[in-house]
Design a protein around this motif. Structure first.
Motif, PDB file in Angstrom:
ATOM      1  N   ASP A  86       0.820  -1.205   0.000  1.00 58.43           N
ATOM      2  CA  ASP A  86       0.000   0.000   0.000  1.00 58.43           C
ATOM      3  C   ASP A  86       0.860   1.264   0.000  1.00 58.43           C
ATOM      4  O   ASP A  86       0.733   2.095   0.880  1.00 58.43           O
ATOM      5  N   HIS A 258       8.222   0.163   4.714  1.00 57.13           N
ATOM      6  CA  HIS A 258       8.342  -1.296   4.656  1.00 57.13           C
ATOM      7  C   HIS A 258       9.592  -1.667   3.862  1.00 57.13           C
ATOM      8  O   HIS A 258       9.569  -2.577   3.051  1.00 57.13           O
ATOM      9  N   ASN A 331       6.854  -7.670   6.541  1.00 52.78           N
ATOM     10  CA  ASN A 331       5.612  -7.038   6.977  1.00 52.78           C
ATOM     11  C   ASN A 331       4.431  -7.827   6.451  1.00 52.78           C
ATOM     12  O   ASN A 331       4.298  -8.021   5.236  1.00 52.78           O
ATOM     13  N   GLU A 332       3.585  -8.275   7.363  1.00 54.07           N
ATOM     14  CA  GLU A 332       2.332  -8.939   7.050  1.00 54.07           C
ATOM     15  C   GLU A 332       2.457 -10.067   6.034  1.00 54.07           C
ATOM     16  O   GLU A 332       1.731 -10.098   5.032  1.00 54.07           O
ATOM     17  N   ASN A 383      -0.038  -5.709  13.528  1.00 54.20           N
ATOM     18  CA  ASN A 383      -0.733  -4.539  12.991  1.00 54.20           C
ATOM     19  C   ASN A 383      -2.225  -4.753  13.185  1.00 54.20           C
ATOM     20  O   ASN A 383      -2.740  -5.821  12.843  1.00 54.20           O
ATOM     21  N   TYR A 385      -6.333  -2.974  12.889  1.00 54.80           N
ATOM     22  CA  TYR A 385      -7.193  -1.900  12.392  1.00 54.80           C
ATOM     23  C   TYR A 385      -8.657  -2.099  12.797  1.00 54.80           C
ATOM     24  O   TYR A 385      -9.555  -1.727  12.047  1.00 54.80           O
ATOM     25  N   TYR A 389     -10.954  -0.993   9.350  1.00 55.95           N
ATOM     26  CA  TYR A 389     -11.353  -1.915   8.267  1.00 55.95           C
ATOM     27  C   TYR A 389     -12.456  -2.861   8.727  1.00 55.95           C
ATOM     28  O   TYR A 389     -13.175  -3.418   7.910  1.00 55.95           O
ATOM     29  N   GLU A 421       1.366  -1.266  14.149  1.00 57.74           N
ATOM     30  CA  GLU A 421       0.569  -0.337  13.332  1.00 57.74           C
ATOM     31  C   GLU A 421      -0.830  -0.262  13.909  1.00 57.74           C
ATOM     32  O   GLU A 421      -1.411  -1.293  14.278  1.00 57.74           O
ATOM     33  N   TRP A 466       0.245   4.209  12.827  1.00 61.63           N
ATOM     34  CA  TRP A 466       0.298   4.275  11.363  1.00 61.63           C
ATOM     35  C   TRP A 466      -0.450   5.510  10.937  1.00 61.63           C
ATOM     36  O   TRP A 466      -1.644   5.558  11.143  1.00 61.63           O
ATOM     37  N   PHE A 471       0.641   9.643   2.828  1.00 62.90           N
ATOM     38  CA  PHE A 471       1.587   9.262   1.771  1.00 62.90           C
ATOM     39  C   PHE A 471       0.840   8.763   0.542  1.00 62.90           C
ATOM     40  O   PHE A 471      -0.318   8.358   0.626  1.00 62.90           O
ATOM     41  N   ARG A 479      -8.888   4.903  -0.882  1.00 67.43           N
ATOM     42  CA  ARG A 479      -7.862   5.923  -0.663  1.00 67.43           C
ATOM     43  C   ARG A 479      -8.334   7.280  -1.161  1.00 67.43           C
ATOM     44  O   ARG A 479      -8.729   7.400  -2.326  1.00 67.43           O
ATOM     45  N   ASN A 483      -2.928   7.438   1.118  1.00 65.71           N
ATOM     46  CA  ASN A 483      -3.272   6.950   2.458  1.00 65.71           C
ATOM     47  C   ASN A 483      -3.230   8.140   3.405  1.00 65.71           C
ATOM     48  O   ASN A 483      -2.223   8.846   3.485  1.00 65.71           O
ATOM     49  N   LYS A 485      -3.681   8.148   6.742  1.00 60.86           N
ATOM     50  CA  LYS A 485      -3.593   7.811   8.166  1.00 60.86           C
ATOM     51  C   LYS A 485      -2.504   8.599   8.883  1.00 60.86           C
ATOM     52  O   LYS A 485      -2.236   8.375  10.063  1.00 60.86           O
TER      53      LYS A 485
HETATM   54  C1  GCB Z   1      -1.247  -2.305   6.832  1.00 57.96           C
HETATM   55  C2  GCB Z   1       0.017  -2.246   6.066  1.00 57.96           C
HETATM   56  C3  GCB Z   1       0.345  -0.844   5.584  1.00 57.96           C
HETATM   57  C4  GCB Z   1      -0.925  -0.147   5.086  1.00 57.96           C
HETATM   58  C5  GCB Z   1      -1.890  -0.061   6.245  1.00 57.96           C
HETATM   59  C6  GCB Z   1      -3.211   0.595   5.839  1.00 57.96           C
HETATM   60  O1  GCB Z   1      -1.498  -3.220   7.561  1.00 57.96           O
HETATM   61  O2  GCB Z   1       1.116  -2.798   6.735  1.00 57.96           O
HETATM   62  O3  GCB Z   1       1.294  -0.929   4.567  1.00 57.96           O
HETATM   63  O4  GCB Z   1      -0.665   1.103   4.546  1.00 57.96           O
HETATM   64  O5  GCB Z   1      -2.186  -1.342   6.722  1.00 57.96           O
HETATM   65  O6  GCB Z   1      -3.356   1.809   5.973  1.00 57.96           O
HETATM   66  O7  GCB Z   1      -4.083  -0.108   5.343  1.00 57.96           O
END
Ligand code: GCB
Length: 509
Positions: A86, A258, A331-332, A383, A385, A389, A421, A466, A471, A479, A483, A485
């Motif tokens: 992302d 990342h 990462n993930e 991480n 959310y 999400y 995150e 995060w 960015f 988006r 992003n 965040k």
């Molecule tokens: C994540 C990812 C990151 C994304 C973020 C998001 O888990 O590691 O690269 O930008 O979520 O904002 O969805």
């Protein structure tokens, strides 16, 4: 330059580079965020004009790190690059290119490790050089300009002790320097290099992450190398600005999400006393499963080899930075898949054999009960959310999910847990009451809700929001021009959340 050896060094080219000098191929390199160098002496005409050509290719496939693939849609549409991460996949020469000269015998590498003890510290050093065998090596340790330890030897490695000494850490980023010199039989210096280092220990013990023997709680944000004016291109004032913003909020750390960041970032982290989880560019492994890197019984050996090669390149570049307190090997990744165990057993073993002094982790997105790889690492990184999400707009539910989820990770592995995150997209200047998703109020409430849960759980060793700043990403319905965040905008102005974090992390209003 005449009579010297001449080298070309690229800080980073994304993703593949082929380099020609005066029409002859000098070198090639694969791996978007790490340096490479080659000797160009016999390719160059000193005193004349020379032509340097670089071919850059940012296509990804299933053997690159990160993986991706070129999809050819049926019906003759243009092929497109499918990526599993992302952030915007900028192509190009992103960091400085240096042309430099050395004598025939030159230093290539220095490794410094420190072992602090009561009253004195042991500094072990190893040198690698190229060219003829020097007669002797002289190694000095400098505290500012004062030489505190010195040795002359015919060996490429040794140990120096001195004391008293000062430890390195947040709030006291004290640096020493090691100066290595190669000498000929007459005592003339053939080559020399001076490298900064700091004295500190890092360890995982029970539920704690220890820095210099004391528990440390990581506070900070993840970043991206991203700015509206220069994309991912090296921009020194931006590095200074970003690390200053972190410190302004009271942060003590960040993760190089990342991919490896510019060397200048790591040097500045050493000087400012920021702790870094240094991540290799393995993001999105097995993400969509179309061409899996690992499946039960089969691991893609080529991807694995690239992964291990880039981790070694990262280790070689960053090993002497006291700021680097842990390695993140991915990462993930799909750590819930059976094939992941074989793959990450090898990846983690490679990292440990390179560096037995630092903890290793990978950043998980799987559910605790489904993960298969947590036993391989020293501390758990996740991480999350909830409330973004999933449980959209439901921060009450998000808190419950987060609490239960982090507890499951801890019960399952009995290791410290770091929330690597968490965050909510926020359009700067959008305000709602009551707080709604995308508003500045919601971002603050989201972070506050997470903070309450983290403060209850004593096995949690850190929180990285995060993201530091908005960015660029690919365009998608998820988006709002990139992003969002960030707790700062892409231009580095604060949203309400930055003030909230400053209050939380510094105790200042
Ligand atoms: C994540 C990812 C990151 C994304 C973020 C998001 O888990 O590691 O690269 O930008 O979520 O904002 O969805």
């Amino acid at each position: 330059w005449a009579g010297k050896r001449i080298w070309l060094r690229f800080g980073a080219v994304n993703y593949r580079a082929t380099v020609w000098v005066n029409g002859r191929k000098l070198t090639e390199w694969e791996g978007g965020h790490l340096p490479f160098a080659a000797e160009a002496t016999s390719f160059l005409r000193v005193g004349e004009e020379n032509t340097l050509a670089v071919k850059v290719n940012n296509l990804l496939d299933w053997t690159t790190i990160p993986p991706g693939r070129v999809v050819k849609p049926p019906g003759g549409e243009k092929p497109r690059l499918e990526q599993y991460f992302d952030f915007f996949h900028y192509a190009g020469i992103h960091r400085s290119v240096h042309l430099y000269a050395t004598g025939p015998t030159c230093l290539h590498d220095i490794t410094i490790r420190t072992r602090p003890m009561a009253g004195k510290v042991l500094v072990s050093w190893t040198l690698e050089h190229d060219g003829e065998e020097p007669y002797r090596r002289r190694v000095r340790i400098l505290d500012h300009e004062e030489v505190v330890a010195e040795v002359e030897t015919a060996e490429n490695q040794g140990e120096l002790a001195f004391g008293p000494y000062r430890l390195w850490g947040p709030g006291h980023p004290y640096l020493y320097r090691l100066r290595a010199e190669l000498l000929d039989g007459a005592g003339r210096v053939l080559d020399s290099y001076t490298e900064d280092f700091g004295i500190r220990t890092v360890a995982v013990e029970g539920d704690r992450l220890l820095l210099n023997g004391e528990p440390v709680y990581l506070k900070g944000c993840c970043r991206h190398e991203d700015f509206h004016l220069v994309g991912r291109g090296l921009h020194l004032p931006l590095i200074q600005k970003d690390l200053n913003l972190l410190r302004w909020m009271g942060a003590n750390s960040f993760r190089t999400s990342h991919y490896p960041y510019a060397e200048e970032t790591m040097m500045l982290a050493d000087r400012l006393g920021l702790l870094v989880i240094d991540e290799c560019p393995a993001v999105g492994l097995n993400a969509w499963g179309a061409f899996p890197v690992f499946v039960p019984g089969r691991v893609d050996e080529k991807t694995l080899a690239t992964h291990c090669r880039l981790m070694e390149a990262l280790y070689r570049r960053d090993k002497n930075h006291p700021s680097v307190i842990a390695w993140s090997v991915a990462n993930e990744p799909a750590s819930e898949e059976e094939g992941a165990v074989e793959y990450f057993t090898k990846v983690v073993a490679t990292m440990r054999s390179l560096d037995p002094t630092r903890p290793v982790t990978f950043v998980a997105s799987a559910a605790a009960e489904q993960d298969r790889c947590g036993h391989l690492v020293d501390f758990i990184s996740v991480n999350r959310y909830f409330g973004w999400y999933t449980e959209e707009g439901r921060l009450d539910l998000a808190a419950e999910r987060l609490r239960a989820d982090l507890r499951r990770w801890h019960e399952r592995y009995g290791k410290p847990v770091m929330l690597t995150e968490f965050g909510a997209d926020t359009v700067a200047g959008l305000h709602t009451l009551p707080p709604q998703m995308f508003s500045e109020e919601y971002q603050v409430e989201f972070l506050r809700t997470y903070a309450r849960v983290l403060d209850e759980l004593d096995f949690v060793v850190g929180e990285h929001v995060w993201n530091l700043a908005d960015f660029m990403t690919n365009q998608s319905i998820r988006r709002v021009v990139g992003n969002r965040k960030g707790v700062f905008t892409r231009e580095r102005q604060p949203k309400m959340a930055a003030h909230y974090l400053r209050e939380r992390w510094t105790g200042q209003k």
